[in-house]
Design a protein around this motif. Sequence first.
Motif, mmCIF file in Angstrom:
data_model
loop_
_atom_site.group_PDB
_atom_site.id
_atom_site.type_symbol
_atom_site.label_atom_id
_atom_site.label_comp_id
_atom_site.label_asym_id
_atom_site.label_seq_id
_atom_site.Cartn_x
_atom_site.Cartn_y
_atom_site.Cartn_z
ATOM 1 N N LEU A 146 29.546 33.982 45.322
ATOM 2 C CA LEU A 146 28.846 35.042 46.044
ATOM 3 C C LEU A 146 27.535 35.400 45.344
ATOM 4 C CD1 LEU A 146 31.882 37.404 46.734
ATOM 5 C CD2 LEU A 146 30.694 36.012 48.437
ATOM 6 N N SER A 147 26.618 36.003 46.095
ATOM 7 C CA SER A 147 25.415 36.562 45.498
ATOM 8 C C SER A 147 25.792 37.785 44.675
ATOM 9 C CB SER A 147 24.430 36.977 46.596
ATOM 10 O OG SER A 147 24.946 38.077 47.327
ATOM 11 N N GLU A 148 24.868 38.271 43.876
ATOM 12 C CA GLU A 148 25.175 39.441 43.044
ATOM 13 C C GLU A 148 25.547 40.647 43.904
ATOM 14 O OE1 GLU A 148 23.217 42.245 39.511
ATOM 15 O OE2 GLU A 148 22.122 40.494 40.282
ATOM 16 N N THR A 149 24.781 40.871 44.965
ATOM 17 C CA THR A 149 25.072 42.000 45.857
ATOM 18 C C THR A 149 26.452 41.873 46.471
ATOM 19 O OG1 THR A 149 22.733 42.315 46.370
ATOM 20 C CG2 THR A 149 24.331 43.237 47.925
ATOM 21 N N ASP A 150 26.765 40.675 46.973
ATOM 22 C CA ASP A 150 28.059 40.463 47.621
ATOM 23 C C ASP A 150 29.203 40.532 46.614
ATOM 24 O OD1 ASP A 150 26.820 40.194 50.048
ATOM 25 O OD2 ASP A 150 26.823 38.006 50.044
ATOM 26 N N ALA A 151 28.959 40.083 45.388
ATOM 27 C CA ALA A 151 29.998 40.154 44.357
ATOM 28 C C ALA A 151 30.325 41.601 44.009
ATOM 29 C CB ALA A 151 29.554 39.398 43.112
ATOM 30 N N ILE A 152 29.321 42.449 43.973
ATOM 31 C CA ILE A 152 29.553 43.875 43.717
ATOM 32 C C ILE A 152 30.390 44.485 44.838
ATOM 33 C CG2 ILE A 152 28.426 46.134 43.561
ATOM 34 C CD1 ILE A 152 26.079 44.652 42.148
ATOM 35 N N LEU A 153 30.076 44.125 46.076
ATOM 36 C CA LEU A 153 30.849 44.629 47.217
ATOM 37 C C LEU A 153 32.288 44.123 47.164
ATOM 38 C CD1 LEU A 153 28.247 44.193 50.112
ATOM 39 C CD2 LEU A 153 28.853 46.299 48.915
ATOM 40 N N ALA A 154 32.462 42.866 46.750
ATOM 41 C CA ALA A 154 33.805 42.281 46.679
ATOM 42 C C ALA A 154 34.664 42.981 45.641
ATOM 43 C CB ALA A 154 33.712 40.791 46.363
ATOM 44 N N ALA A 155 34.020 43.550 44.628
ATOM 45 C CA ALA A 155 34.762 44.214 43.558
ATOM 46 C C ALA A 155 35.127 45.655 43.891
ATOM 47 C CB ALA A 155 33.942 44.176 42.269
ATOM 48 N N THR A 156 34.590 46.180 44.999
ATOM 49 C CA THR A 156 34.870 47.577 45.370
ATOM 50 C C THR A 156 36.161 47.639 46.178
ATOM 51 O OG1 THR A 156 33.508 47.389 47.374
ATOM 52 C CG2 THR A 156 32.440 48.220 45.378
ATOM 53 N N ARG A 157 37.246 47.295 45.532
ATOM 54 C CA ARG A 157 38.539 47.213 46.219
ATOM 55 C C ARG A 157 39.242 48.565 46.189
ATOM 56 N NH1 ARG A 157 38.269 42.009 46.981
ATOM 57 N NH2 ARG A 157 40.130 41.997 48.284
ATOM 58 N N GLU A 158 40.006 48.830 47.241
ATOM 59 C CA GLU A 158 40.735 50.090 47.355
ATOM 60 C C GLU A 158 42.245 49.903 47.381
ATOM 61 O OE1 GLU A 158 38.679 53.037 50.187
ATOM 62 O OE2 GLU A 158 38.025 51.061 50.938
ATOM 63 N N PHE A 159 42.704 48.706 47.795
ATOM 64 C CA PHE A 159 44.125 48.540 48.076
ATOM 65 C C PHE A 159 44.734 47.262 47.494
ATOM 66 C CE2 PHE A 159 42.017 50.537 51.782
ATOM 67 C CZ PHE A 159 42.580 51.799 51.712
ATOM 68 N N SER A 160 44.005 46.519 46.696
ATOM 69 C CA SER A 160 44.530 45.238 46.218
ATOM 70 C C SER A 160 43.800 44.809 44.960
ATOM 71 C CB SER A 160 44.375 44.157 47.297
ATOM 72 O OG SER A 160 43.001 43.902 47.555
ATOM 73 N N GLU A 161 44.356 43.778 44.298
ATOM 74 C CA GLU A 161 43.695 43.206 43.119
ATOM 75 C C GLU A 161 43.848 41.688 43.149
ATOM 76 O OE1 GLU A 161 41.706 43.275 39.248
ATOM 77 O OE2 GLU A 161 41.656 44.303 41.178
ATOM 78 N N PRO A 162 42.745 40.955 43.281
ATOM 79 C CA PRO A 162 42.789 39.491 43.198
ATOM 80 C C PRO A 162 42.903 39.049 41.738
ATOM 81 C CG PRO A 162 40.841 40.288 44.389
ATOM 82 C CD PRO A 162 41.406 41.433 43.638
ATOM 83 N N LEU A 163 43.737 38.040 41.510
ATOM 84 C CA LEU A 163 43.953 37.528 40.159
ATOM 85 C C LEU A 163 43.662 36.037 40.105
ATOM 86 C CD1 LEU A 163 47.497 39.050 39.399
ATOM 87 C CD2 LEU A 163 45.260 40.146 39.044
ATOM 88 N N ILE A 164 43.109 35.601 38.975
ATOM 89 C CA ILE A 164 43.095 34.187 38.635
ATOM 90 C C ILE A 164 44.290 33.965 37.718
ATOM 91 C CG2 ILE A 164 41.836 32.331 37.478
ATOM 92 C CD1 ILE A 164 39.273 33.823 38.203
ATOM 93 N N TRP A 165 45.282 33.230 38.198
ATOM 94 C CA TRP A 165 46.508 33.034 37.430
ATOM 95 C C TRP A 165 46.288 31.950 36.389
ATOM 96 C CZ3 TRP A 165 50.285 36.196 36.802
ATOM 97 C CH2 TRP A 165 51.436 35.762 36.142
ATOM 98 N N GLN A 166 46.510 32.257 35.130
ATOM 99 C CA GLN A 166 46.241 31.338 34.021
ATOM 100 C C GLN A 166 47.505 30.984 33.249
ATOM 101 O OE1 GLN A 166 43.595 34.367 32.778
ATOM 102 N NE2 GLN A 166 41.744 33.142 33.095
ATOM 103 N N ASP A 167 48.639 31.301 33.852
ATOM 104 C CA ASP A 167 49.931 31.039 33.227
ATOM 105 C C ASP A 167 50.654 29.959 34.037
ATOM 106 O OD1 ASP A 167 52.147 31.408 31.497
ATOM 107 O OD2 ASP A 167 51.674 33.547 31.327
ATOM 108 N N SER A 168 51.895 29.702 33.700
ATOM 109 C CA SER A 168 52.658 28.643 34.366
ATOM 110 C C SER A 168 53.152 29.090 35.736
ATOM 111 C CB SER A 168 53.866 28.258 33.505
ATOM 112 O OG SER A 168 54.786 29.345 33.465
ATOM 113 N N ALA A 169 53.579 28.116 36.526
ATOM 114 C CA ALA A 169 54.152 28.409 37.839
ATOM 115 C C ALA A 169 55.440 29.225 37.707
ATOM 116 C CB ALA A 169 54.425 27.107 38.599
ATOM 117 N N ARG A 170 56.219 28.922 36.677
ATOM 118 C CA ARG A 170 57.459 29.687 36.449
ATOM 119 C C ARG A 170 57.144 31.148 36.126
ATOM 120 N NH1 ARG A 170 62.742 28.810 35.171
ATOM 121 N NH2 ARG A 170 62.457 26.549 35.181
ATOM 122 N N GLN A 171 56.128 31.356 35.319
ATOM 123 C CA GLN A 171 55.742 32.719 34.985
ATOM 124 C C GLN A 171 55.215 33.477 36.208
ATOM 125 O OE1 GLN A 171 57.125 33.929 32.378
ATOM 126 N NE2 GLN A 171 55.384 34.390 31.014
#
Length: 284
Positions: A146-171
Amino acid sequence: MNVDPRFNQQTLPPLVVMTDLDGTLLDHHTYSYTPAIPVLARLKAADIPLILNTSKTAAELEIIRKELENSAPYVVENGSAVFIPADYFDGELENTAQKSGYYMHVLGALRSEILELIHKIRIDKKFLFTGFADMEVSEVIAHTGLSETDAILAATREFSEPLIWQDSARQLLNFEALIANHGLRLLKGGRFVHVIGACDKGKCLHWLRERFTNSCGAQPAFVALGDSQNDVAMLNAADTAVIVRSSQHEPPVLEKRSSIIITEEIGPQGWADALTQILDETLS
């Protein structure tokens, strides 16, 4: 700008279209919707509501809806909340709050509650993940394109949290079980896993179908379009489900066995081809 009509007893729409954005109406890499422009115009000309149902935030959708000249209801953060323009349906809507000219119906959890829980679990169980709340804007840009403007908007979350999962599938399975004990869900999207409340895109479709039925006196047919696992509940709930092919993963598997279209083309071209076919059959 053309405005979607107010729906009442005299204005049952021929269809209601509900669509995912990233990888569906919007290209996964470029976020372009150019191949869909003629179909978007056709929907507007036929007074067919186009309801955006996405993992994006309300702040992001405000920009996108202006660009699309879209004034229908919309759904944010994977089914967490529905926003309806105040004059869209006849009468007031129950179980809603008014916010900036919209009725807002919340089905999910507050982000503050989600963050408190998952950060505690991360420390206690030593899970490895990075959420939007952990990232600088530059990191959001790197992971989303995303552009910087769009990335800022994407981070203004009210009801959820996106994660980058860096652990195992079992975890990940262990993490999912732990948050479920607290009434939260895990959804796998195109880029992230999303922690949300006890909601999904399908529950919003059911809720909006009831609003249209109450206002118009009859139940309209819903067409839903999506490309990934977090769209499955919406696709299963629709009268006609369109699975838009993705360059990133195989088509999701649905519980429903009829009225399913799987596109040949990917992204917005597949979206446009499928809706052209449906509109030709519906409006002829």
